[in-house]
Structure formats: structure tokens, C-alpha cells
Design an enzyme around this catalytic site. Structure first.
Site, PDB file in Angstrom:
ATOM      1  N   ALA A  10       0.842  -1.361  -0.016  1.00 32.94           N
ATOM      2  CA  ALA A  10       0.162  -0.004   0.091  1.00 32.94           C
ATOM      3  C   ALA A  10       0.887   1.333   0.068  1.00 32.94           C
ATOM      4  CB  ALA A  10      -1.007  -0.039   1.308  1.00 32.94           C
ATOM      5  N   SER A  38       0.888  -4.516  -4.449  1.00 33.47           N
ATOM      6  CA  SER A  38      -0.345  -3.747  -4.555  1.00 33.47           C
ATOM      7  C   SER A  38      -1.607  -4.484  -4.390  1.00 33.47           C
ATOM      8  CB  SER A  38      -0.212  -2.821  -5.729  1.00 33.47           C
ATOM      9  OG  SER A  38      -1.526  -2.119  -6.104  1.00 33.47           O
ATOM     10  N   CYS A  42      -6.948  -6.384   3.325  1.00 35.21           N
ATOM     11  CA  CYS A  42      -7.970  -6.363   4.341  1.00 35.21           C
ATOM     12  C   CYS A  42      -9.100  -7.215   3.558  1.00 35.21           C
ATOM     13  CB  CYS A  42      -8.413  -4.904   4.209  1.00 35.21           C
ATOM     14  SG  CYS A  42      -7.536  -3.824   4.887  1.00 35.21           S
ATOM     15  N   VAL A  80      15.825  -6.098   0.592  1.00 34.55           N
ATOM     16  CA  VAL A  80      16.838  -5.315   0.956  1.00 34.55           C
ATOM     17  C   VAL A  80      17.172  -5.578   2.433  1.00 34.55           C
ATOM     18  CG1 VAL A  80      17.493  -2.933   1.787  1.00 34.55           C
ATOM     19  CG2 VAL A  80      15.829  -3.293  -0.249  1.00 34.55           C
ATOM     20  N   ASP A 281       2.534   0.407   7.450  1.00 34.22           N
ATOM     21  CA  ASP A 281       2.509  -0.298   8.852  1.00 34.22           C
ATOM     22  C   ASP A 281       3.961  -0.271   9.607  1.00 34.22           C
ATOM     23  OD1 ASP A 281      -0.015  -0.714   8.099  1.00 34.22           O
ATOM     24  OD2 ASP A 281       0.366  -2.947   7.960  1.00 34.22           O
ATOM     25  N   TYR A 424     -31.646  12.873   8.658  1.00 29.33           N
ATOM     26  CA  TYR A 424     -32.604  12.118   9.342  1.00 29.33           C
ATOM     27  C   TYR A 424     -33.630  11.786   8.103  1.00 29.33           C
ATOM     28  CZ  TYR A 424     -37.174  11.128  11.214  1.00 29.33           C
ATOM     29  OH  TYR A 424     -38.260  10.485  11.579  1.00 29.33           O
ATOM     30  N   TRP A 432     -33.167  11.881  16.560  1.00 33.29           N
ATOM     31  CA  TRP A 432     -31.795  12.153  17.134  1.00 33.29           C
ATOM     32  C   TRP A 432     -31.097  10.926  16.783  1.00 33.29           C
ATOM     33  CZ3 TRP A 432     -30.567  16.464  19.562  1.00 33.29           C
ATOM     34  CH2 TRP A 432     -31.843  17.284  19.915  1.00 33.29           C
TER      35      TRP A 432
END
Lengths: 450, 450
Positions: A10, A38, A42, A80, A281, A424, A432
Site C-alpha cells: 500500500a 499492491s 483487508c 533489502v 505499517d 434524518y 436524534w
């Protein structure tokens, strides 16, 4: 200018692509030790859930596209192993064993994170699998395709463990989950975690918390997970007990580490070494609530940090505000979301935290199909600020949490949040909104502020 | 102290209940001219859709509960016809024709809004019905129960018209909609309104925009809506061409009017006359984007304003920040939402408005069940501020809009909003939420700001 990137997921590939778009003549080299770049990590549980889907569906953009269309020197199978910050050179070993060495002008370390494996005998047995890389996902899918897997034990009960639990249940596999700590999702109040547990019960998932894993041993053609006062037998064991940042390479090169053992970066993603950036990460970040460093490895901030690095090396100054720790996951018919600090985190950070848990409804009074929504809201009694929100429900939770996330970015008080004009209509919530009801109730427990 | 309230719906009854909770010995009188109090007007289309549901299901709390449990002197069938601000007296006529007169210490005007009926011949014919009060809903339901209604013409194409269109379709009634203006939902860009129109087409709703209504006439046992170059025959005609604030009573008493002909109030809901407050659909409000007065009659702000009045008269100072104009409605499988200013409103308010429309997905790359989500985002080129957002899609739109609403309350720039940490999981959105993609794209068209 030569922009070298270590890690092709990513953060790394976001940086590479954006740097290319912004600077067509930049020389870009990406070293990726695996063969995959890439992909949507998830998405793995959802892919695993469906035997008909190929794991390769998760690849967002194939390596060849980066090479051919974007002129990025993307080298897979290249690990690496050393960074020479004095001479600005990285070196390592390619898949065939051949070593390589490259000078950089700007370096991005985007080495990601690795699963933490419990140090117990048998953790390396065949059939004991972690889930972090696409290779891990591929391995799990291959085993599921080749063998009759009827029982799986998952070690761990975090996001990934719970998502895998749903994924395997969808394939008619019996799932048992086990972990040493005695609380499921300890960052949520017990009233909310009970809702999660009830959902697991409804789906016949065995939940064994409070059991330390002692060893894993082969028994006939199965595996036995031996715990304190418990022993579970399975055809496959999945280990999902969290991840740690891959920061050793950086640390060995003399780059300072920050929160959670991740590489320490500033708001421009710069490490303490000139021309060396870290993102994703493997790097830490500022938390928008505490302003302190934190390490929360999630996908959005990895992509965003990759972009910011590309901006900064190509001359457009971009600094990142930080993360709110907003996260969501699906567990069967349940949506579970959080943003900001949990109540415990708020106390640990020194806030005079006050919290409230409310139960509201997902749709209006008398509207058919309404279900319960539980909200925990946490505020700071001293300043009146909103500190965090946790939510559980059957609908509308995943996106509702974002209102609180934006409020955290704005350092809004609970009082001001309680006055926000949220949408709403009867099919989508009460007049609410549950978030507003939570804010209204929390306000009653806090000194009056504005 | 005597607290008198004119109007027993959202604002009025919210104020009455909260005032009672906060001041047990307060004398509270509510005059309501109809026989209905405290009902969910927004739920009417959904109730009408279902022949098995009683319209009374929409009553949130029956009048008797206010009287018996809360000691509120709630007088239904009492129409206030005069306010004497000098002597602090209201007077009017009760259902039987008897007149009444009462002195107040604090007065709340919560008289709501009324449907605007086009001034055309036949608008008063039986079978031509508006939809605002519960009585209107009851009437429509009664007609649907008593007669074989196969065709309905709806005059107007706003929220309520569109919700009614879905409700009637659910009862296998053919619906045609007609209005004079030639744009469907003129506050949205054409790319989005085309999605709405396509949904109406899919559900075989006749959409006749750009036709001025000339008259309605009885034809056999039906009604004929005669327009320019069009004539539609129906068993029932529903008029949903907007509402106007019921502010005449106040104006006659010498109370100043504000935005949209509504009663002008300050952030404490005070009118220009001492001890006289106004709240709900009859009153105006501040807009959080422009800081200017606006009139947007919606349920949440009516309830909130009622509470604020109760606070202010019982000694707790509450001022309201204002409205963002956040609204959402459902149209068959579509969710349509907005917050803040439309592009036209932004220009009219003097902003150097820049907008962008993007099409994204409701779920992650490769996640099954994903559908399109369209977002229009509007920013101010001069200051970089976010001004408004409009969204259309099949899932996740209704609650997603709230993130932008909170950003408007915080006066966030598009740049800062683009950095917010919104929730991500594959079943609920792409890594970059559609709102963030919109912000990122809009930023490219704006001068760099932070």
C-alpha cells in the site's frame, strides 16, 4: 534523482505511482521481497470465504502495469538487507541469491508489519498458518481447496480473527477461537462486547477466552491446540494475534524508532535521517486526539502516507494531521466500529475521561426493520472534548462512526458535537441519531462546557 | 411561572417535556389546534405504503401521557388566534367554538408550516390532498382503503413527493409526477439527478417536469390534471409542492419575521419581543456555512430548538450553532443525501464556488455487491473551505453524509477534510472513502490551502 522504495504494498506503491504522476522524469526503483505488490490485504477474509474466487482478484494493479505503464523499476523477489545512510546506498539479495546494491537520493522505507507468532512448541507445524501477506492467504486457500477442512482453531480474537471466523463459517467450517486474555475486544465496554459475543454464539462459534496456549501438536492427521484447562482439535490453525512493525532493517541502519517499535516519522513522514522517509505499517504517526505518537497499522493511513511522501520528495509540501484510529469490521450481521481513544486509552493518556453507553435504534420510531445500535461515547471532563466513540449494531454503524472521526479531527467538544446537524429520514435512523443521543447523554455527566 | 406553547408537534412538545423535566413546578400549557400531538410526520409515506399499519403508529407519545405523566396542560382542538405582546396574553377558539384567553410569562410559538397549494382551479376538489399533518396522512390512507386507487398524480418532485412516489408504488399504484420547473432536484448536479431519474424510470414512474399545472377537473369518477401540453388522469392527486412557515399569527402580533418569511429568532430562539420564543418549522435559523439566516424546515432542528427553548426558560443558557441543511431521503433502492450549500446556493451566497462530481464504489475493490456512489463536493476557492456535499447511491449514502456535515460545523477546509481518518473495511467502502476521493479531486481544482 533516484527515488528508492523498500516494500511494494500500500504505502510503497502509492508513493511510487504518485511520484511518477508528479515527476515524469524521476527514476523510481521499488524492491519487494515477495512476488506480490499492491493487493488488498483487508480483502483476504472475504476472498477466502468464497471458494470460487481467485486470491489474485485482490491484486489492485499487477506488477507489470507499474513497470510498463508507469515506468517504475519494480523488482519483486528482492529483499533489502542493509541501508547505508552515510553513502545513501541500499543492498540486499534477489530471489536467485544474487546480491544487489543501489544508490538513492531519496529513500522510502515501507516494509509493513509481520504477524506476531506466539512462542509455543508446534507454532511452525504445517497447517498452522498466519494471515498477513497475500502469500499467507494463498496458502490458506490452497489448503482449504485440497483438504476436507471441517474444524479450524483461530488463535486470537482481534479484527482479522473475527473476520476469518465469519469467512470460514461461510464455508461451513466449525470455528473455535482461543486467546489468553479473558476479555473479548478489551477496548470496548462489556455491554458492547456482549453483543459481539452473542453474535458469535448465534453462529455456533466456540469462544474460549482466558486460555493460555501451551503448545500445538500433531494428532493423527489433525492438530491439537493445548491450552490451560482446554484442548481443541482442528484441521487447520490460524494465528491472528496481532502484528508488529517491520522496523529492524531501519533500526540497524541507525534510524530512530518511535511508538510501538515502529519507525519514528514527523508530519512530513521524515525519519531522523536526511532523505529517508517511512510510511505505512512500519512507521508511526501522530494521534489527532493526543497529539502524541501512536502506532495503528491500517490501510487508509498507509496509502495516505505513501502519497504524502511522494508529494514531499517531488516538491509539494504535504504534512499529515495524523490518525484518529478509526476502524470498522463486519462480523456476520454485525457492524463494529470505533474512532479515537477507548476509555482505557483515554485514562492512560491522562484525560479525566467520562463515558456513557446508550442503546438506540437504527431506524425511526415505528419504522419496520429497525434494530438496536449501541454507542459508547467518551469525553474529557476537564476540557469537554470528545475523545472517542465505539459503536455496535446491525446497520448504519460503519459509516455513522465517520461523523465522530471528523469531530475528533476538529477537536470538537461533546457539546458542539451534540449540536451537529446529522441526516434524518425514517429508514435510516431516529430523529436524534444514536450518535447525538450518546452525546446528549454524555453531556449530562460532564461539567457544562461549549 | 406560566409557560405557554402554541403548537403541539415536534418543537412544541419537545419544549414542554424538557421544561417539565427541568422544572417540576412550572405551569405548562400547550394549545394545539388539531387533535394530534407529537407524531412522526416524516414517517407518513412509509406508513401509507403499508395498508396493514395504522396511521396512529406514528404517534410518538399520546396526548394523555403528556397530561397524566408529565402534568402538562395539553389542550388539543384549541386554535390560538391572537397574541397580545403588551399584556402577555394569548387568545383563541376551542373546537366547540368557545373562546379562551390565557396569560403567559414565557411564550413559545411552534406553529409549524403548511403546504403551499398551487392557485389553480380544482385544487380544492375532493381527492386532491396535501401531505403535511397527520390528518392529511389519515385522509390519504382512508381514501386508499375505501376506493380502488389505481393511478395517482403527484404535483411536485421534492423529498415528500419522491417518498410518496415510492410509498404508492409499494401499493401497486401507478404514479405520475408533474411540476412546472424543468429540472428534477435542481439543487443537485445533472449527473446525480440523472441517477434519480433513472431510478424513477426503472420503477415505471411517469416524470413530467416542465409542465405548468393549469387546472384540476373532475372527469367521471376521476380527476384530470390539465397542464401545458399534457393531461393526466388519476384517482387521487397529491400536492407536495413545498411548505411555508406558519408565521402570520406572530407577524400580526408585531413579531419580526426573518428568513423565508419565518419568525426571526436569535441563537437562543428568542424573537424580537421579550419572553416570546419561536422554534421548529415556523422559525428561521442560522446556517453554519454562511452564518446568515436561513429557513430549512426539518425535524431534527425542530426538536433541538424545542429543547433549547426549554433550557433557556428554565435557566440553563443554551444557544444553537445553527443548521447545515443536512437531509436524506430514500427513493426505492436509492439513497439521496445532502449537507451544506448546493453549488447554486454557494454562488448566490457570494462564494467563489468550485465543485467536482466523482463516481466511486460503495464497497472495496473486488468486494461482491458493490454499487456506484456519486458525490458532488463544493468548496470555496478563496478560503479553501468545504461548502457542501451532495451524494447519491444504493448503500452507505445516508450516514456517509454526516462526516461532511460535521466538517461544515467545524468550518473545515477541503484539504483538512481530505485528511480525515474515515473507517475502512471491504464490505463498507473502498480504502479511500468516496467522500475522500471527492475531496482529493476537488483539491486539485482549488488553490493550495491547508
Amino acid at each position: 534523482m533516484h527515488f528508492v522504495i523498500i516494500g511494494g504494498d500500500a504505502a510503497g506503491m502509492s508513493a511510487a505511482s504518485r511520484a511518477r504522476r508528479q515527476m515524469p522524469d524521476l527514476q523510481i526503483t521499488v524492491f519487494e521481497k515477495t512476488s506480490d505488490v499492491s493487493y488488498s490485504a483487508c480483502g483476504m477474509p472475504y476472498n477466502i470465504a468464497d471458494p470460487k474466487r481467485d486470491i489474485a482478484d485482490l491484486v489492485v494493479r499487477p506488477a507489470q502495469v507499474f513497470r510498463d505503464k508507469q515506468n517504475i523499476n519494480l523488482l519483486t523477489g528482492h529483499e533489502v538487507r542493509g541501508i547505508d545512510i552515510e553513502n545513501k546506498v541500499v543492498s540486499g539479495t534477489a530471489a536467485g541469491g544474487k546480491s544487489f546494491e543501489t544508490a538513492y537520493d531519496k529513500l522510502l522505507i515501507a516494509t509493513g508489519a509481520s504477524p506476531i507468532l506466539p512462542a509455543v512448541p508446534g507454532i511452525d507445524l504445517p497447517g498452522v498458518l498466519a494471515l498477513k501477506s497475500l502469500a499467507d492467504g494463498r496458502k490458506i486457500k490452497t489448503v482449504l481447496a485440497q483438504r476436507a477442512v471441517k474444524d479450524v482453531v483461530i488463535i486470537g480474537m482481534g479484527y482479522i480473527a473475527l473476520e476469518m471466523c465469519e469467512a470460514l463459517s461461510a464455508r461451513d467450517i466449525r470455528v473455535s477461537m482461543v486467546k489468553p486474555r479473558s476479555r473479548l475486544l478489551p477496548w470496548m465496554p462489556s455491554q458492547l462486547s456482549q453483543v459481539v459475543r452473542a453474535t458469535l454464539d448465534d453462529h455456533h462459534v466456540g469462544v474460549y477466552d482466558g486460555h493460555t496456549i501451551e503448545k500445538i501438536e500433531p494428532v493423527n492427521h489433525q492438530l491439537r491446540v493445548v491450552c490451560t484447562e482446554l484442548s481443541l482439535t482442528a484441521d487447520m490453525v490460524i494465528v491472528a494475534t496481532g502484528v508488529r512493525p517491520n522496523s529492524t532493517l531501519a533500526a540497524r541502519a541507525g534510524i530512530s524508532l518511535g511508538a510501538g517499535g515502529a519507525i519514528g516519522v514527523d508530519a512530513h513522514l521524515k525519519t531522523n535521517i536526511a532523505d529517508v522517509y517511512a510510511a505505512g505499517d512500519c512507521a508511526d504517526a501522530f494521534h489527532v486526539v493526543t497529539d502524541r505518537k501512536t502506532w495503528i497499522p491500517l490501510a487508509l493511513r498507509a496509502n495516505r502516507a505513501g502519497w504524502a511522501v511522494a508529494d514531499n520528495i517531488t516538491g509539494k509540501q504535504t504534512s499529515l494531521q495524523g490518525v484518529a484510529g478509526t476502524a470498522v469490521f463486519k462480523l456476520f450481521e454485525l457492524e463494529v466500529a470505533r474512532t479515537g481513544l477507548s476509555e482505557t486509552e483515554a485514562r492512560e493518556a491522562g484525560y479525566d475521561a467520562q463515558s456513557i453507553v446508550i442503546k438506540s435504534r437504527s431506524r425511526a420510531h415505528a419504522h419496520p426493520g429497525a434494530s438496536n445500535v449501541w454507542v459508547q461515547m467518551i469525553g474529557d471532563k476537564e476540557t469537554g472534548r470528545l475523545l472517542g466513540t465505539v459503536m455496535v449494531g446491525h446497520e448504519g454503524v460503519a459509516h455513522r462512526i465517520n461523523a465522530a472521526a471528523v469531530a475528533l479531527h476538529s477537536r470538537m467538544s461533546v457539546a458542539r458535537f451534540s449540536q451537529t446537524d446529522l441526516a434524518y429520514a425514517p429508514p435510516f435512523g431516529p430523529v436524534w441519531d444514536p450518535m447525538l443521543t450518546a452525546a446528549n447523554q454524555l453531556l449530562k455527566k460532564m461539567p457544562q462546557t461549549t
